[in-house]
Design an enzyme around this catalytic site. Structure first.
Site, mmCIF file in Angstrom:
data_model
loop_
_atom_site.group_PDB
_atom_site.id
_atom_site.type_symbol
_atom_site.label_atom_id
_atom_site.label_comp_id
_atom_site.label_asym_id
_atom_site.label_seq_id
_atom_site.Cartn_x
_atom_site.Cartn_y
_atom_site.Cartn_z
ATOM 1 N N ASN A 45 -22.904 56.840 7.598
ATOM 2 C CA ASN A 45 -22.186 57.224 8.813
ATOM 3 C C ASN A 45 -23.089 57.290 10.043
ATOM 4 O O ASN A 45 -22.658 57.738 11.107
ATOM 5 C CB ASN A 45 -21.486 58.569 8.607
ATOM 6 C CG ASN A 45 -22.476 59.725 8.464
ATOM 7 O OD1 ASN A 45 -23.664 59.489 8.244
ATOM 8 N ND2 ASN A 45 -21.989 60.941 8.574
ATOM 9 N N GLU A 47 -25.974 59.082 10.360
ATOM 10 C CA GLU A 47 -26.888 60.230 10.389
ATOM 11 C C GLU A 47 -28.275 59.809 9.901
ATOM 12 O O GLU A 47 -28.410 58.889 9.091
ATOM 13 C CB GLU A 47 -26.340 61.358 9.513
ATOM 14 C CG GLU A 47 -25.075 61.991 10.066
ATOM 15 C CD GLU A 47 -24.539 63.100 9.165
ATOM 16 O OE1 GLU A 47 -25.200 63.402 8.137
ATOM 17 O OE2 GLU A 47 -23.465 63.644 9.475
ATOM 18 N N GLN A 105 -31.858 60.062 35.776
ATOM 19 C CA GLN A 105 -30.852 61.091 36.081
ATOM 20 C C GLN A 105 -31.570 62.426 36.274
ATOM 21 O O GLN A 105 -31.391 63.372 35.513
ATOM 22 C CB GLN A 105 -29.823 61.156 34.951
ATOM 23 C CG GLN A 105 -29.045 59.854 34.782
ATOM 24 C CD GLN A 105 -28.011 59.916 33.671
ATOM 25 O OE1 GLN A 105 -27.361 60.938 33.475
ATOM 26 N NE2 GLN A 105 -27.851 58.835 32.939
ATOM 27 N N LYS A 201 -33.658 48.316 51.045
ATOM 28 C CA LYS A 201 -32.470 47.906 50.304
ATOM 29 C C LYS A 201 -31.404 48.983 50.417
ATOM 30 O O LYS A 201 -31.679 50.131 50.738
ATOM 31 C CB LYS A 201 -32.809 47.671 48.830
ATOM 32 C CG LYS A 201 -33.106 48.960 48.065
ATOM 33 C CD LYS A 201 -33.269 48.731 46.576
ATOM 34 C CE LYS A 201 -33.415 50.069 45.851
ATOM 35 N NZ LYS A 201 -33.607 49.932 44.419
#
Length: 325
Positions: A45, A47, A105, A201
Site C-alpha cells: 500500500n 507504506e 514555500q 521579470k
C-alpha cells in the site's frame, strides 16, 4: 566517588535513504567510512519499512536524504529513518538535506497559503532531529524555522571557481535572473571581479512556472554572461533570461545552479537552449535523459564531508567558507 565513568570514544555513523545513494557513498568515501547497511522497502500500500543493520546506540548519526522526485515519498522516508534512530538510542541525529524540499514555500504571498518550509522544519524536529545540515537554501530565513542548529553550506566557491577557470574574466559579466538572486549574484561578482547585470521579470501569480522577461539592466553586449541561480526546475525562467541576454547582444551565456531539479519540460528546454553550458552540483541526481555534453555536474561531497567532520569533532563549519572567501 559516585557515578560511573565511561571509557568509550565518540562514534560517527552515516546513514542514507534511497533518494540519492550515490552522493551518500561519495561523502562516505571522503570520510573514509562506509554507509550503514539499511533494510528499506515499500509495503503493497506504499507504506515504508526501515531497519538499520547495525546498532546506533550512543553514536553521532548523520542521516542523508535529498528531496528529489517523488519528493513526498523521500521526505516521509527520511522522517521514518529519523524516528528509527531516535528509538535506537542514537546520541545525536544530524539530518543532511542537500536539497531542502518545499523551500520555495517560505512565506505567504497571498492569504490562505501555507508556509510549508516551516512545516518541514517542524516535522524534522518532532521526528527527533537535533541538527540540520543543508546546501543553498532558497532563502536564508528558513534557517530560523528549525529550533536547533542549522549548518548552511554554499556551492558558490565550487561553481564560481569552475566558471572562473574556464572563461576570459575580462569579458565576464555575472547576471542575476531576477531581483531575488541579486545578493547571491553580487557575491559571485565579488569573487570573480566581474560586473553585475540583472534580468527584470514578472511572474503570473495565478499560473505556475509562467514568466515574462522584460528587460536587462546592465551592459551585456559582447560579454560572456554567467547566469546564477539556486535551482532550475522546469527551466522556463532561466532559458527566458538567457534569451533576453542574447537579444541584448551577449556573446555567450553559461548557466549555473546549485540544484538541478529539472522537472517536466526542463529536458527539452535545456536541449534546445542557446546556452553553451549548464553547470549544476550533485545535490540532486541528474535525470538520465539530461546526460548532455553541455551539462556539467560538480560534486558537493567534499564540502559536505568536511562539514560532517567539523560537526562531529565540535569544530567550525563556518571556517570552511571563511578560508575560501
Amino acid at each position: 566517588m559516585t557515578g560511573i565513568k565511561t571509557t568509550g570514544e565518540k562514534k560517527l555513523m552515516l546513514f542514507s535513504g534511497r533518494a540519492h545513494p550515490e552522493l551518500a557513498e561519495e561523502v562516505a568515501n571522503q570520510l573514509g567510512i562506509g554507509v550503514v547497511p539499511t533494510k528499506v522497502f515499500d509495503f503493497a500500500n506504499g507504506e515504508i519499512y526501515v531497519r538499520f543493520q547495525e546498532s546506533a546506540r550512543g553514536a553521532d548519526c548523520f542521516l542523508m536524504q535529498s528531496h528529489t522526485a517523488p519528493i513526498n515519498k523521500w521526505i516521509m522516508e527520511q522522517l521514518i529513518m529519523i524516528d528509527t534512530l531516535k528509538r535506537a538510542s542514537a546520541r545525536s541525529i544530524t539530518v543532511i538535506v542537500p536539497f531542502y524540499g518545499y523551500a520555495r514555500q517560505d512565506k505567504k504571498h497571498r492569504g490562505r497559503e501555507p508556509i510549508s518550509a516551516r512545516l518541514m522544519a517542524d516535522m524534522f524536529k518532532t521526528a527527533g532531529a537535533d541538527r540540520i545540515l543543508t546546501v543553498d537554501l532558497h532563502t536564508d530565513q528558513i534557517q530560523g524555522f528549525f529550533d536547533g542548529p542549522v549548518d548552511h553550506l554554499f556551492a558558490l566557491p565550487i561553481l564560481a571557481d569552475y566558471v572562473g577557470a574556464k572563461v576570459d574574466r575580462d569579458k565576464l559579466t555575472v547576471v542575476s535572473p531576477d531581483a531575488g538572486r541579486v545578493r547571491v549574484a553580487d557575491r559571485w561578482a565579488d569573487r570573480l571581479g566581474a560586473p553585475l547585470a540583472i534580468v527584470h521579470k514578472r511572474r503570473d501569480p495565478d499560473v505556475a512556472n509562467q514568466v515574462t522577461v522584460h528587460e536587462v539592466v546592465g551592459d551585456v553586449k559582447d560579454r560572456i554572461c554567467v547566469l546564477v541561480d539556486d535551482m532550475i526546475d522546469t527551466g522556463g525562467t532561466i532559458c527566458a533570461a538567457a534569451d533576453a541576454l542574447f537579444a541584448n547582444g551577449a556573446e555567450d551565456v553559461i548557466v549555473t545552479a546549485t540544484h538541478g531539479v529539472l522537472s517536466g519540460p526542463a529536458a527539452d528546454r535545456l536541449k534546445n537552449s542557446k546556452v553553451s553550458e549548464f553547470v549544476f552540483t550533485n545535490t540532486l541526481p541528474t535525470p538520465g535523459e539530461l546526460e548532455l555534453d553541455k551539462i556539467t555536474v560538480l560534486s558537493m561531497a567534499p564540502t559536505i564531508a568536511r562539514a560532517v567532520q567539523e560537526v562531529f569533532e565540535d569544530g567550525s563549519v563556518t571556517s570552511l567558507f571563511d578560508e575560501q572567501a
